[in-house]
Design an enzyme around this catalytic site. Structure first.
Site, PDB file in Angstrom:
ATOM      1  N   TYR A 214      70.617  58.677  38.453  1.00  0.00           N
ATOM      2  CA  TYR A 214      70.191  57.306  38.691  1.00  0.00           C
ATOM      3  C   TYR A 214      69.310  57.118  39.914  1.00  0.00           C
ATOM      4  CZ  TYR A 214      73.624  56.447  35.089  1.00  0.00           C
ATOM      5  OH  TYR A 214      74.320  56.467  33.911  1.00  0.00           O
ATOM      6  N   ARG A 253      75.124  58.700  23.067  1.00  0.00           N
ATOM      7  CA  ARG A 253      74.367  59.822  23.622  1.00  0.00           C
ATOM      8  C   ARG A 253      75.289  61.010  23.764  1.00  0.00           C
ATOM      9  NH1 ARG A 253      73.815  58.598  28.725  1.00  0.00           N
ATOM     10  NH2 ARG A 253      75.076  60.359  29.400  1.00  0.00           N
ATOM     11  N   ASN A 273      78.806  59.708  25.013  1.00  0.00           N
ATOM     12  CA  ASN A 273      78.785  58.445  25.746  1.00  0.00           C
ATOM     13  C   ASN A 273      78.569  57.320  24.744  1.00  0.00           C
ATOM     14  OD1 ASN A 273      77.936  56.174  27.325  1.00  0.00           O
ATOM     15  ND2 ASN A 273      77.425  57.562  29.000  1.00  0.00           N
TER      16      ASN A 273
END
Length: 321
Positions: A214, A253, A273
């Site tokens: 991130y 995912r 996920n």
């Protein structure tokens, strides 16, 4: 189901370790929907979330929460009881998929290759290693590589692990210990009933942990990945099969490790996920864009799938059937 306009409540934030990511995902989703003429109510989840959802009276809830309790079945169960329509997977799927050990139990008997491993008490790590080094320690019920530690032969945390060394053993009473799989980090998105592409993730330093995921510039995304055709096809087939076996809805995912010295035998699914990120750095929007699906269309596709599903036999919530 028509293209709307819809009234969508975007549920985001919460109090998990992934709160900032969820807020970024949710704001992106909200702006995309507004750009297409839909009415959006943003809801930053707090303890009064049920009352706020009831007051909103939206056509559908876009669940942009990440981590507990938005991704583990808790919020899904609440919305099912309230008879609300929401995006992504339902209660049972969410409970299983966020628990890495339950995921193994659900998928491995169907031939999905996943690493071995065992649940260990964190306290035991200060006495002896649960597996030969190198091995991986991770929380059983967290996503986005939160709290992952790679314990190497060089003894980077001490040998045995030192009680005062910084790692997930300080935050979680139990951890999942798995053999470390050398090689390459791969991921495949599934949208509806189609596996999209394979992305290789190349962190600039260390491994693909929460910060690498991130923080802009910390990881190179190679999409589509430069892989032998059989590895690309295997990733897509396994991702889609896992999505179907777990009963995932909307987008998911699948994350892999591939030991490229072992060919197809070196490919292992790590986890699925059920609510992948929708931030500017997220992998599902990136893969969709490579296939000509822009961000707003991707968001609308996920919402429309939830609305269509709600008109089927599971009208009082999403269900898992």
């Amino acid at each position: 189901m028509t293209r709307g306009p819809w009234h969508v409540a975007v549920l985001m934030g919460g109090w998990s370790a992934e709160r900032p990511v969820s807020l970024s995902s949710g704001e992106g989703v909200a702006k995309a929907l507004e750009s297409r003429g839909h009415r959006v109510t943003r809801i930053d989840m707090d303890r009064n979330v049920a009352a706020r959802l009831a007051e909103t009276r939206a056509d559908v809830i876009f669940n942009a929460l990440h981590g507990v309790p938005g991704e583990d079945g808790t919020v899904q169960g609440m919305m099912d009881l309230m008879g609300l329509t929401y995006t992504h997977s339902g209660l049972a799927t969410s409970v299983i998929a966020i628990d890495k050990q339950l995921t193994k139990q659900a998928l491995v008997p169907h031939g999905i290759p996943m690493p071995g491993g065992q649940i260990v008490e964190s306290e035991s790590l200060f006495t002896a290693d649960p597996l030969p080094r190198p091995y991986v320690l991770k929380p059983v019920n967290e996503g986005s590589s939160v709290g992952v530690a790679i314990v190497t032969a060089e003894g980077n945390y001490g040998n045995p692990i030192a009680r005062d060394s910084v790692g997930p053993w300080q935050d979680f009473p139990e951890l999942l210990a798995e053999p470390y799989i050398r090689g390459r980090e791969l991921t495949t998105a599934v949208l509806g009933d189609e596996a999209l592409l394979v992305t290789e993730l190349r962190p600039k330093s260390g491994f693909y942990d929460f910060d690498a995921k991130y923080t802009d510039g910390m990881t190179e995304h190679v999409c589509p990945a430069d892989l032998p055709p059989e590895i690309t096809e295997a990733c897509k087939a396994i991702a889609l099969r896992a999505h179907q076996l777990l009963g995932c809805k909307g987008a998911s995912r699948a994350d892999f490790r591939w030991d490229d010295t072992q060919g197809i035998e070196g490919l292992f699914l790590l986890e699925v996920n059920t609510q992948p990120g929708m931030t500017p750095l997220s992998l599902v929007p990136e893969q969709a864009a490579k296939l000509g699906i822009d961000y707003a269309t991707l968001v609308e596709t996920i919402v429309e799938e939830a609305l269509n599903r709600a008109q089927g036999p599971y009208k009082a919530g999403n269900g898992d059937g």
